[in-house]
Design a protein around this motif. Structure first.
Motif, PDB file in Angstrom:
ATOM      1  N   VAL A  26       0.843  -1.191   0.000  1.00 30.54           N
ATOM      2  CA  VAL A  26       0.000   0.000   0.000  1.00 30.54           C
ATOM      3  C   VAL A  26       0.882   1.245   0.000  1.00 30.54           C
ATOM      4  O   VAL A  26       0.658   2.204  -0.747  1.00 30.54           O
ATOM      5  CB  VAL A  26      -0.933  -0.004   1.229  1.00 30.54           C
ATOM      6  CG1 VAL A  26      -1.811   1.231   1.215  1.00 30.54           C
ATOM      7  CG2 VAL A  26      -1.770  -1.258   1.258  1.00 30.54           C
ATOM      8  N   HIS A  28       3.821   1.518  -1.120  1.00 28.71           N
ATOM      9  CA  HIS A  28       4.422   1.694  -2.446  1.00 28.71           C
ATOM     10  C   HIS A  28       3.466   2.463  -3.360  1.00 28.71           C
ATOM     11  O   HIS A  28       3.870   3.382  -4.068  1.00 28.71           O
ATOM     12  CB  HIS A  28       4.778   0.348  -3.054  1.00 28.71           C
ATOM     13  CG  HIS A  28       5.257   0.440  -4.462  1.00 28.71           C
ATOM     14  ND1 HIS A  28       6.453   1.015  -4.789  1.00 28.71           N
ATOM     15  CD2 HIS A  28       4.697   0.064  -5.633  1.00 28.71           C
ATOM     16  CE1 HIS A  28       6.614   0.981  -6.094  1.00 28.71           C
ATOM     17  NE2 HIS A  28       5.554   0.408  -6.639  1.00 28.71           N
ATOM     18  N   GLY A  29       2.183   2.057  -3.343  1.00 32.06           N
ATOM     19  CA  GLY A  29       1.189   2.769  -4.148  1.00 32.06           C
ATOM     20  C   GLY A  29       1.174   4.252  -3.802  1.00 32.06           C
ATOM     21  O   GLY A  29       1.180   5.115  -4.690  1.00 32.06           O
ATOM     22  N   ILE A  30       1.197   4.546  -2.515  1.00 32.52           N
ATOM     23  CA  ILE A  30       1.163   5.947  -2.078  1.00 32.52           C
ATOM     24  C   ILE A  30       2.420   6.687  -2.546  1.00 32.52           C
ATOM     25  O   ILE A  30       2.351   7.829  -3.000  1.00 32.52           O
ATOM     26  CB  ILE A  30       1.023   6.004  -0.545  1.00 32.52           C
ATOM     27  CG1 ILE A  30      -0.358   5.448  -0.162  1.00 32.52           C
ATOM     28  CG2 ILE A  30       1.184   7.420  -0.032  1.00 32.52           C
ATOM     29  CD1 ILE A  30      -0.564   5.284   1.311  1.00 32.52           C
ATOM     30  N   VAL A  32       4.201   6.075  -5.215  1.00 29.81           N
ATOM     31  CA  VAL A  32       4.083   6.377  -6.641  1.00 29.81           C
ATOM     32  C   VAL A  32       3.144   7.561  -6.833  1.00 29.81           C
ATOM     33  O   VAL A  32       3.412   8.468  -7.631  1.00 29.81           O
ATOM     34  CB  VAL A  32       3.565   5.148  -7.421  1.00 29.81           C
ATOM     35  CG1 VAL A  32       3.285   5.509  -8.863  1.00 29.81           C
ATOM     36  CG2 VAL A  32       4.569   4.026  -7.359  1.00 29.81           C
ATOM     37  N   GLY A  33       2.041   7.551  -6.066  1.00 28.02           N
ATOM     38  CA  GLY A  33       1.108   8.667  -6.152  1.00 28.02           C
ATOM     39  C   GLY A  33       1.784   9.992  -5.850  1.00 28.02           C
ATOM     40  O   GLY A  33       1.631  10.974  -6.588  1.00 28.02           O
ATOM     41  N   ILE A  34       2.576  10.026  -4.777  1.00 21.91           N
ATOM     42  CA  ILE A  34       3.270  11.268  -4.408  1.00 21.91           C
ATOM     43  C   ILE A  34       4.203  11.716  -5.526  1.00 21.91           C
ATOM     44  O   ILE A  34       4.176  12.877  -5.957  1.00 21.91           O
ATOM     45  CB  ILE A  34       4.091  11.058  -3.110  1.00 21.91           C
ATOM     46  CG1 ILE A  34       3.148  10.825  -1.922  1.00 21.91           C
ATOM     47  CG2 ILE A  34       4.977  12.257  -2.849  1.00 21.91           C
ATOM     48  CD1 ILE A  34       3.876  10.434  -0.656  1.00 21.91           C
ATOM     49  N   LEU A  36       4.199  11.045  -8.673  1.00 21.84           N
ATOM     50  CA  LEU A  36       3.498  11.502  -9.870  1.00 21.84           C
ATOM     51  C   LEU A  36       2.845  12.854  -9.662  1.00 21.84           C
ATOM     52  O   LEU A  36       2.920  13.724 -10.535  1.00 21.84           O
ATOM     53  CB  LEU A  36       2.431  10.482 -10.263  1.00 21.84           C
ATOM     54  CG  LEU A  36       2.826   9.539 -11.359  1.00 21.84           C
ATOM     55  CD1 LEU A  36       1.675   8.638 -11.705  1.00 21.84           C
ATOM     56  CD2 LEU A  36       3.258  10.328 -12.596  1.00 21.84           C
ATOM     57  N   SER A  37       2.201  13.062  -8.500  1.00 18.17           N
ATOM     58  CA  SER A  37       1.549  14.366  -8.312  1.00 18.17           C
ATOM     59  C   SER A  37       2.597  15.457  -8.265  1.00 18.17           C
ATOM     60  O   SER A  37       2.397  16.552  -8.802  1.00 18.17           O
ATOM     61  CB  SER A  37       0.711  14.438  -7.038  1.00 18.17           C
ATOM     62  OG  SER A  37       0.445  13.187  -6.519  1.00 18.17           O
ATOM     63  N   SER A  40       3.753  16.069 -11.798  1.00 14.45           N
ATOM     64  CA  SER A  40       2.657  16.644 -12.569  1.00 14.45           C
ATOM     65  C   SER A  40       2.469  18.112 -12.215  1.00 14.45           C
ATOM     66  O   SER A  40       2.393  18.979 -13.094  1.00 14.45           O
ATOM     67  CB  SER A  40       1.343  15.927 -12.274  1.00 14.45           C
ATOM     68  OG  SER A  40       1.440  14.580 -12.573  1.00 14.45           O
ATOM     69  N   VAL A  64       6.432   7.080 -14.201  1.00  8.45           N
ATOM     70  CA  VAL A  64       5.508   5.947 -14.259  1.00  8.45           C
ATOM     71  C   VAL A  64       6.259   4.652 -14.556  1.00  8.45           C
ATOM     72  O   VAL A  64       6.007   3.606 -13.964  1.00  8.45           O
ATOM     73  CB  VAL A  64       4.418   6.175 -15.330  1.00  8.45           C
ATOM     74  CG1 VAL A  64       3.583   4.931 -15.498  1.00  8.45           C
ATOM     75  CG2 VAL A  64       3.554   7.342 -14.949  1.00  8.45           C
TER      76      VAL A  64
END
Lengths: 413, 413
Positions: A26, A28-30, A32-34, A36-37, A40, A64
């Protein structure tokens, strides 16, 4: 529709269970989210000057594609990406320049042929084991960049500018990924490999225990401990299937800087050797388990005779495995290990003695031994099943001893 | 420098050897080269209107990323790419529109949060086994496209135009890849899986033969056939390690249209079951091999006694395996298979009888059987090693029988 909803709910339930059992995934998902945001928003603030095709895109794309679960994998992909882009970019600019010097008619031919030859060679090289293990992604990026540069049709000066932009965005993307993956609750491939190996040892011990306990238990089924045992006995299956994971982890671990108790040039290959030995051992447990299950029905009265000796061997070998697992875990040379191995060997010796004295015992039960061979062979029939059940165990244990000895050599911390 | 040259030469030599032994891999390289030159030249002819970032890039990128060794893998990646792009694109346009309606201050916040949430969720979903097996690449493309669309900062009308362009270039790239991979000497994942399974059966037979022959051979080493046998005996190792390949092949084979003797909904999962049984069997051979090697030294005089029976069991089980392999290869129900299994079972029965009558034979050699128990136990000691060597063999063969019976059920062509 109801079926679909039920499936989605089931999927979410499973996802929740996975998240609870492995919170690192979980996180790790977070992460990647950080990443990318961040990238971006950074580019959103200074709007993309030349469209989605602009350079911002490369930073997003890099994040990504490059952000992997372990630090080692992220580093390896980052380096592959940077090196592949750089190499192919320089080569592409060279070829582009050559093509532009050779006239308008020849230009597309030279470009086409060079793309064809390099793409074919690089694609083929990805099948070579050493390339596949370490530079697979780099080779792909090489093909990609080279084709893009040679198709672009730009003049060389403009290409230099573009190359500069592209390399800098890739640098931004990869360094962001590496930083986040190393700083925010890092998952080191080396750690994972280390944990995998000592957990596999524990699983083997558990499996061996479960398997033997299942065999020597009373056959009145239905008691919960029996189900527990057969569940335990399946633990070795993970060990059998862990080869691919071990190899990729060892590959990634090489790229990782020193972390925790591991130095940069930690001998990761030794883990692979231990892993192979453990799989070997798991194989023996599998063979043993299959044998014991098929013998389950014809439990002779001699089962009890071997019970204690077998259980002793089993518990001593489990001790050795657990001791080893601890010793690998803490990376120390356990002083108890030698003693455990000696205990195991003496238990093994006892079991073998029990085995050898079996015919004597049998003869004592028979009042007139040579009266009829028929009688004898019937007695043998009775004794055969436990013999058959026990001998693979002896096999297993002797293998265990060998393995224990070899692991002792290899793991010095 | 000399060392580097030597390494490069060695690498080239190995590459050459690989190319000679598996020409299909060379052909794959050439296919990728053709696809890339085609798409490059196509776009070179109508120069990239808006820079390298333009749409041509997406076609080149698609070809490089999507073109895989087998048709199934190429199809699976193509569909994943198309579906991921389409889904993420529509979602991205929706979010972009919502953000643009909510005022300038809220816009970056909404975009940032949506990128964060979707990227984290999609990344986590890639750890779920069903997603990982089939939609891993699609999930990555989903994250990528969604971030690109939401960062782009375009108005919705322009986004539609862009989406149209991007989807059409992806369509061109993927259809080119699929066509070339299916028309130019196609490599079907289904075929590969089929071949892998029946070759593994042959390898097991070879290994079993080699292993047993090695044991019963005279110990005067140095003769070439012995080396040959021990080389043969290693063949099972490939079988043990083929799980990952089998699973990915079965996954890819599902996407493939009907080809050769296989229909669209061929029961690929049955191959995985057979594969698991074969690995089980390979495990037994491994255990047996380890055991035989350690017993090699203490070859008792009784080895000869079991020689014929063991060799018979071994050759009959090899027959069953070869028969099975043929039957899988030709996808017919071999009529000989039942007979071979029966032969194997009777040979096994003979071996077990030999085993049971062993003590009787021993007693006949001893003139006064009950004179001293010491004497008895010494005799047992002599007989123990071959017993130990043979019983795992019996184990193996009984497993083989079970396996043969189960395979008969599953493969109906």
């Amino acid at each position: 529709v109801g079926g679909l909803v039920a499936r989605v709910l089931k999927f979410l339930e499973k996802a929740w269970a996975l998240g609870v059992s492995e919170p690192k995934k979980v996180i790790h998902g977070i992460k990647v989210g950080i990443a990318l945001s961040l990238v971006s928003l950074f580019y959103y603030m200074r709007p993309l000057h030349d469209g989605v095709g602009g350079n911002a895109m490369w930073a997003v794309l890099t994040v990504v594609v490059v952000f992997e679960y372990t630090v080692g994998a992220t580093l390896s992909k980052s380096l592959n990406r940077a090196a592949g882009t750089f190499l192919a970019g320089s080569l592409g600019i060279g070829v582009q320049w050559m093509a532009s010097q050779s006239g308008e008619k020849l230009e597309p031919i030279i470009l086409g042929i060079s793309v064809f030859v390099l793409a074919a060679a690089a694609t083929f090289s990805r099948f070579m084991p050493p390339v596949k293990a370490r530079f697979d992604y780099g080779a792909m990026i090489f093909i990609l960049t080279f084709s893009l540069v040679s198709v672009s049709g730009y003049r060389v000066e403009k290409l230099f500018e573009m190359a500069h932009h592209r390399l800098s965005t890739i640098a931004i993307g990869t360094s962001l990924c590496t930083l986040i993956s190393m700083l925010v609750s890092p998952v080191w491939a080396g750690d994972e490999l280390h944990r995998l190996i000592h957990r596999n040892m524990e699983k083997l011990a558990e499996s061996l225990e479960g398997c033997v306990a299942e065999y020597f238990e009373d056959n009145q089924s239905g008691n919960p401990s029996e189900e527990d045992n057969s569940k335990k006995a399946q633990a070795y299956k993970c060990v059998l299937n862990s080869k691919a994971t071990e190899e990729s982890m060892a590959n990634f671990a090489r790229w990782e800087p020193a972390h925790g108790p591991f130095n940069f040039l930690h001998p990761w290959k030794e883990y692979l050797k231990i892993g192979a030995l453990l799989r070997n051992c798991a194989c023996c447990i599998e063979a043993l388990g299959g044998r014991l299950n098929s013998e389950m029905q014809e439990a002779g009265h001699l089962k009890g005779y071997f019970r204690d000796a077998s259980m002793a061997v089993c518990s001593h070998s489990c001790n050795v495995l657990r001791e080893l697992s601890m010793s690998v875990k803490t990376m120390t040379n356990s002083s108890k290990l030698g003693a455990s191995v000696a205990e195991m060997n003496s238990a093994l010796q006892e079991l073998q003695n029990a085995l050898k004295s079996l015919p004597t015992q049998l003869n004592l039960h028979q009042p007139l031994p040579n009266k009829s061979t028929e009688n004898k062979s019937a007695a043998r029939k009775d004794s055969a099943p436990p013999l058959m059940g026990v001998i693979p165990l002896a096999t297993l244990v002797s293998l265990l001893t060998e393995i224990a000895a070899r692991i002792e050599e290899t793991v010095d911390g």
